[in-house]
Design a protein around this motif. Structure first.
Motif, PDB file in Angstrom:
ATOM      1  N   TRP A   1     -35.458  -7.276  54.884  1.00  0.00           N
ATOM      2  CA  TRP A   1     -36.326  -8.436  54.658  1.00  0.00           C
ATOM      3  C   TRP A   1     -36.234  -8.956  53.233  1.00  0.00           C
ATOM      4  CZ3 TRP A   1     -40.244  -7.958  51.050  1.00  0.00           C
ATOM      5  CH2 TRP A   1     -40.556  -6.655  50.645  1.00  0.00           C
ATOM      6  N   VAL A   2     -35.812  -8.104  52.290  1.00  0.00           N
ATOM      7  CA  VAL A   2     -35.588  -8.556  50.915  1.00  0.00           C
ATOM      8  C   VAL A   2     -34.189  -9.146  50.783  1.00  0.00           C
ATOM      9  CG1 VAL A   2     -35.439  -7.844  48.502  1.00  0.00           C
ATOM     10  CG2 VAL A   2     -37.206  -6.864  49.993  1.00  0.00           C
TER      11      VAL A   2
ATOM     12  N   PRO B   1     -29.584 -12.951  46.767  1.00  0.00           N
ATOM     13  CA  PRO B   1     -28.108 -12.996  46.746  1.00  0.00           C
ATOM     14  C   PRO B   1     -27.482 -11.612  46.629  1.00  0.00           C
ATOM     15  CG  PRO B   1     -29.003 -13.707  44.644  1.00  0.00           C
ATOM     16  CD  PRO B   1     -30.171 -13.540  45.565  1.00  0.00           C
ATOM     17  N   TRP B   2     -28.295 -10.569  46.281  1.00  0.00           N
ATOM     18  CA  TRP B   2     -27.775  -9.211  46.156  1.00  0.00           C
ATOM     19  C   TRP B   2     -28.172  -8.401  47.385  1.00  0.00           C
ATOM     20  CZ3 TRP B   2     -30.592 -11.519  42.127  1.00  0.00           C
ATOM     21  CH2 TRP B   2     -29.821 -11.938  41.043  1.00  0.00           C
ATOM     22  N   LYS B   3     -27.252  -7.606  47.864  1.00  0.00           N
ATOM     23  CA  LYS B   3     -27.501  -6.737  49.007  1.00  0.00           C
ATOM     24  C   LYS B   3     -27.841  -5.310  48.579  1.00  0.00           C
ATOM     25  CE  LYS B   3     -26.548 -10.220  51.591  1.00  0.00           C
ATOM     26  NZ  LYS B   3     -27.680 -10.956  52.228  1.00  0.00           N
TER      27      LYS B   3
END
Length: 466
Positions: A343-344, A349-351
């Motif tokens: 969910w974040v 843009p960062w995984k």
């Protein structure tokens, strides 16, 4: 009445000359005169209306703040700092001097470990000077010429003992290339305790020989005070220097956390402080303490990530040179990657995020710096109250003396050293330490025997015998 209303009467002409309208009735004038001449007239300085309504009306005309208004603004009055122009001026001076100190410290850190050690020694000298002066009495000092020099004799003897014990390995590694200097330094290190002991005995005998009648109490008080100063100053500084040579990171992070906590407590207390924290320091507030604790703990996690990126800060120094350092950063400074929750990650843009393992240790340092280390400042506040002084010195504008800035750093430096030795540094002997111990402790024939036995052990190991 008709006479008074006559426009040509002397009374009406007088009113006209004084600026009153021609149709001003004399009865109103008389009433005004009667009011102005009344002993309790508002124009009288001692006038004090009796009714509450008249009292409030009179207060509104003056510069006095009514009690009703004061009671309504009681919450604002309780604010310890706002509204005082001198406090804003003090904040400005404090901020400017802090920026100057920050710039100087950054430059010294860039220069390297040896320069940081020199900075610590300089701070020690200023602290000792401020503390020596605290119990000094001009009348007794005039009767004891050279007595102050005795204090500095003990100070530099303690410095030789403490730093000789801590830095002997770095000193040997520095001079190992020159055989003569290596033997000289090795000899000094071997007999360092004997040298320091006899230097102290010389100071002890000097003290005994300078005792004067009717001055015994003052001299023995100064002797005890000097030894207490040496314990306070060198206990924390010795641990600080040990942290420096483990890596500038371990010196800079604890010191930065104390500075961060101090700044955060000041500003949180300045703008939100209402509830006093401790009687020893009336300007300290619960709002400043709690706000600084949260800010310091968060900053510890972030600072560790930033500082851990530089090898210059993380590499330990094995000698006393000033060259640039390159080393294996070790597992504490290698990033570990953690995936973000789904969910974040959907909105980011960062995984994944990278975290250095040392950041988890920084949490412990941040909690100590924000919760326990401030009690060093409270101790210093009580100490100053006992001696009825505001600051230990005036070396730093807006801050007082160096001792005023080092009160919390003393507590933090000791904890940082104990934490590093207990949870960070592996208690292993390096090859350099073993070789140095062999060269200083074993004779030439014993070293040959060790060489032969070590060769046999390695040969058996290679053949699978061990």
């Amino acid at each position: 009445m008709e006479k008074d209303m006559n426009q040509n009467s002397p009374r009406i002409r007088k009113l006209r000359d004084n600026g009153y309208p021609p149709n001003t009735p004399t009865s109103r004038m008389n009433n005004n005169n009667q009011r102005d001449n009344h002993p309790n007239s508002p124009r009288d300085y001692n006038y004090s209306p009796s009714s509450p309504t008249a009292r409030l009306r009179w207060r509104n005309r003056s510069n006095e703040i009514p009690a009703e208004v004061k009671r309504g603004n009681a919450s604002n009055v309780r604010n310890l700092l706002l509204g005082d122009k001198n406090k804003y001026r003090s904040m400005w001076i404090r901020t400017c001097s802090s920026l100057w100190m920050l710039g100087g410290v950054v430059f010294i850190i860039y220069m390297g470990h040896l320069y940081i050690w020199a900075m610590v020694v300089g701070i020690q000298i200023f602290m000792a000077k401020e503390l020596f002066f605290l119990l000094r009495r001009a009348h007794e000092e005039r009767r004891l010429p050279g007595f102050r020099l005795l204090n500095w004799h003990f100070f530099f003897t303690a410095m030789l003992f403490v730093y000789g014990r801590i830095l002997q390995q770095q000193l040997v590694n520095t001079v190992s290339s020159d055989r003569f200097i290596y033997k000289l330094v090795s000899g000094l290190i071997k007999y360092q305790m004997v040298i320091c002991y006899f230097l102290y005995i010389a100071g002890f005998m000097w003290f005994i020989l300078t005792l004067k009648k009717k001055m015994y109490k003052y001299q023995f008080g100064q002797y005890a005070w000097t030894h207490m100063i040496l314990i306070v100053v060198f206990t924390q500084s010795s641990f600080t220097v040990a942290n420096i040579f483990e890596g500038i990171f371990w010196f800079l992070l604890p010191a930065a956390l104390i500075a961060m906590n101090d700044v955060a407590a000041y500003f949180f207390g300045f703008y939100f402080g209402r509830t006093p924290l401790i009687k020893l320091s009336p300007k300290k507030t619960w709002e400043g303490f709690i706000g600084a604790s949260v800010a310091t703990t968060i900053s510890a996690f972030l600072f560790a990530n930033v500082l851990g990126q530089f090898q210059w800060l993380t590499c330990p120094r094995k000698d006393l040179s000033t060259g640039w350092l390159h080393c294996d950063p070790g597992p504490l400074f290698r990033p570990e990657y953690y995936p973000l929750p789904s969910w974040v990650a959907a909105f980011s843009p960062w995984k994944e995020i990278s975290i250095l393992p040392v950041q988890w240790h920084a949490f412990s340092l941040g909690l100590f710096a924000s919760v326990i280390a401030p009690f060093g400042g409270f101790f210093a506040s009580g100490f100053k109250r006992a001696f009825k002084i505001k600051d230990f010195g005036d070396s730093i504008p807006g801050h007082g003396g160096f001792t005023d800035r080092m009160d919390c750093q003393m507590v933090m430096a000791i904890f940082a050293y104990i934490y590093i030795q207990s949870f960070i540094v592996h208690q292993d002997y390096s090859v350099e330490m073993i070789l140095d111990h062999i060269s200083r402790s074993l004779g030439h024939e014993e070293q040959k025997m060790l060489y032969v036995k070590l060769g046999d052990i390695l040969r058996h190991k290679s053949q699978g015998g061990f």
